[in-house]
Design an enzyme around this catalytic site. Structure first.
Site, PDB file in Angstrom:
ATOM      1  N   HIS A 192     -42.758  92.945  37.870  1.00 42.96           N
ATOM      2  CA  HIS A 192     -42.471  93.468  36.757  1.00 42.96           C
ATOM      3  C   HIS A 192     -42.828  92.271  35.773  1.00 42.96           C
ATOM      4  O   HIS A 192     -43.706  91.263  36.324  1.00 42.96           O
ATOM      5  CB  HIS A 192     -40.892  93.540  36.484  1.00 42.96           C
ATOM      6  N   HIS A 216     -42.910  88.517  36.593  1.00 41.53           N
ATOM      7  CA  HIS A 216     -43.965  87.978  37.438  1.00 41.53           C
ATOM      8  C   HIS A 216     -45.356  87.936  36.626  1.00 41.53           C
ATOM      9  O   HIS A 216     -45.871  86.673  36.842  1.00 41.53           O
ATOM     10  CB  HIS A 216     -44.074  88.946  38.698  1.00 41.53           C
ATOM     11  N   GLY A 267     -40.002  80.806  37.906  1.00 49.76           N
ATOM     12  CA  GLY A 267     -39.208  81.574  36.633  1.00 49.76           C
ATOM     13  C   GLY A 267     -38.025  80.974  36.513  1.00 49.76           C
ATOM     14  O   GLY A 267     -37.239  80.646  37.299  1.00 49.76           O
ATOM     15  N   LYS A 317     -35.356  82.113  35.354  1.00 51.18           N
ATOM     16  CA  LYS A 317     -34.433  83.134  36.003  1.00 51.18           C
ATOM     17  C   LYS A 317     -33.650  82.478  37.053  1.00 51.18           C
ATOM     18  O   LYS A 317     -32.470  82.508  37.273  1.00 51.18           O
ATOM     19  CB  LYS A 317     -35.083  84.329  36.066  1.00 51.18           C
ATOM     20  N   SER A 374     -35.330  91.656  36.930  1.00 48.25           N
ATOM     21  CA  SER A 374     -35.332  91.582  38.177  1.00 48.25           C
ATOM     22  C   SER A 374     -35.496  92.461  38.999  1.00 48.25           C
ATOM     23  O   SER A 374     -35.130  93.679  38.732  1.00 48.25           O
ATOM     24  CB  SER A 374     -33.711  90.994  38.525  1.00 48.25           C
TER      25      SER A 374
HETATM   26  P1  AMP Z   1     -39.154  87.057  43.070  1.00 50.50           P
HETATM   27  O1  AMP Z   1     -39.945  88.034  43.611  1.00 50.50           O
HETATM   28  O2  AMP Z   1     -37.676  87.695  42.668  1.00 50.50           O
HETATM   29  O3  AMP Z   1     -38.672  85.812  44.364  1.00 50.50           O
HETATM   30  O4  AMP Z   1     -39.607  86.096  41.912  1.00 50.50           O
HETATM   31  C1  AMP Z   1     -40.645  85.337  42.006  1.00 50.50           C
HETATM   32  C2  AMP Z   1     -40.718  84.375  40.704  1.00 50.50           C
HETATM   33  O5  AMP Z   1     -40.727  85.198  39.460  1.00 50.50           O
HETATM   34  C3  AMP Z   1     -39.735  83.437  40.759  1.00 50.50           C
HETATM   35  O6  AMP Z   1     -40.114  82.253  40.478  1.00 50.50           O
HETATM   36  C4  AMP Z   1     -38.616  84.239  39.667  1.00 50.50           C
HETATM   37  O7  AMP Z   1     -37.827  83.133  39.046  1.00 50.50           O
HETATM   38  C5  AMP Z   1     -39.789  84.695  38.779  1.00 50.50           C
HETATM   39  N1  AMP Z   1     -39.121  85.497  38.008  1.00 50.50           N
HETATM   40  C6  AMP Z   1     -38.231  86.555  38.323  1.00 50.50           C
HETATM   41  N2  AMP Z   1     -37.859  87.404  37.492  1.00 50.50           N
HETATM   42  C7  AMP Z   1     -38.287  86.768  36.182  1.00 50.50           C
HETATM   43  C8  AMP Z   1     -38.260  86.894  34.874  1.00 50.50           C
HETATM   44  N3  AMP Z   1     -37.203  87.822  34.567  1.00 50.50           N
HETATM   45  N4  AMP Z   1     -38.642  86.215  34.113  1.00 50.50           N
HETATM   46  C9  AMP Z   1     -39.375  85.088  34.316  1.00 50.50           C
HETATM   47  N5  AMP Z   1     -39.717  84.724  35.607  1.00 50.50           N
HETATM   48  C10 AMP Z   1     -39.184  85.605  36.660  1.00 50.50           C
END
Ligand code: AMP
Length: 284
Positions: free
Chosen positions: A32, A35, A152, A154, A190
């Protein structure tokens, strides 16, 4: 230009063929704008960016959503392609292993554990989660050897765990932790938001609203902390909170009497879906 690699051997030889330094973004896919904001930040500094898409089994607990975590590789690749097109001259290497054994071959017995930080907050609710995160990120760093890696805020605690790991292992990698991307309602983006029913989506607004409310009570001043904590106690009568905690922004310590920067971390649970959010504030 997007190239996809599915095997570690191919990833390593691709990396060996490059002379330049590179940026890296590890993800679990189902991409999204959060990322993509990391990708765009990497483009400002690097011509070549490695981007991994891997649903890491080691960071899920036995009763968590590993099996049903959304896997949408084709649309992820399309989204990355559309983003790269806006940045002429940039290239993205997507590493999307088909088999977890690529990263965790049988017989390998490695675990990276940042012991203190990993037991607090999210780590207390999800034992072993941050060990799983640190271990996979370490493996990926070893394959990719980035100059900078982008995460992120987040996942605030995750950022601290990775920074601590890099420091303790003296890895020559700079960790960038970038702002939370939100939808128009304030909900942090998310991959798990799609689990929410329309009614839960409505209820989810409470999370970011509550954080903003407490931060505005603090209003940059230590003298308002008592009032803020009172408001947090009131909010916490709602049983959907897994936690709502004001901590030192660097250590996540509960003792904030000398802290200049605080972080308010909240996890609000709707059904089986745990929504994470946080806001930072400086206090004088
Ligand atoms: P994930 O695929 O959920 O493991 O996230 C991969 C990376 O994207 C991680 O470093 C997360 O913190 C970051 N991330 C996920 N959601 C967001 C968001 N809403 N804003 C900024 N970064 C994000």
């Amino acid at each position: 230009v997007v190239k996809t690699i599915t095997e570690v051997s191919a990833l390593k030889s691709h990396r060996d063929s490059l002379k330049e330094s590179i940026g890296f973004i590890p993800t679990m896919g189902n991409l999204h704008s959060g990322h993509i904001s990391l990708l765009e930040a990497a483009f400002t500094e690097f011509q070549t960016v490695y981007f991994s898409i891997f649903v890491n089994p080691k960071q899920f607990g036995p009763n968590e959503d590993f099996a049903k975590y959304p896997r949408t590789l084709q649309s992820d690749l399309d989204l990355i392609s559309r983003s790269v097109e806006k940045y002429p001259g940039k290239q993205v290497i997507v590493f999307a292993p088909k088999d977890p054994a690529e990263i965790f071959p049988s017989g390998q017995d490695l675990k990276i554990s940042v012991t203190g930080l990993s037991t607090l907050l999210e780590g207390a609710i999800r034992p072993g989660h941050f060990d799983g995160v640190a271990t996979v990120v370490y493996r990926l760093f070893d394959f990719v050897r980035p100059a900078k890696a982008y995460f992120g805020l987040k996942d605030y605690q995750q950022c601290l765990v990775i920074k601590q790991m890099v420091k303790d292992l003296t890895l020559p990698i700079e960790i960038k932790c970038l702002p939370i991307m939100r939808d128009s309602t304030g909900l942090a983006l998310s991959s798990r938001n799609q689990y929410l029913s329309p009614e839960q989506k409505e209820q989810s607004l409470l999370l970011s609203r509550a954080l903003r409310e407490v931060i505005s009570i603090i209003d940059g001043s230590r003298t308002n902390l008592t009032k803020a904590k009172k408001q947090m106690d009131d909010l916490k009568t709602d049983k959907n909170w897994n936690y709502l905690e004001l901590r030192d922004a660097d250590s996540l310590s509960e003792n904030i009497s000398n802290s200049q920067r605080l972080v308010l971390l909240g996890v609000y649970q709707l059904g089986a879906t745990r929504l994470l959010d946080n806001l930072q504030v400086e206090v004088k």
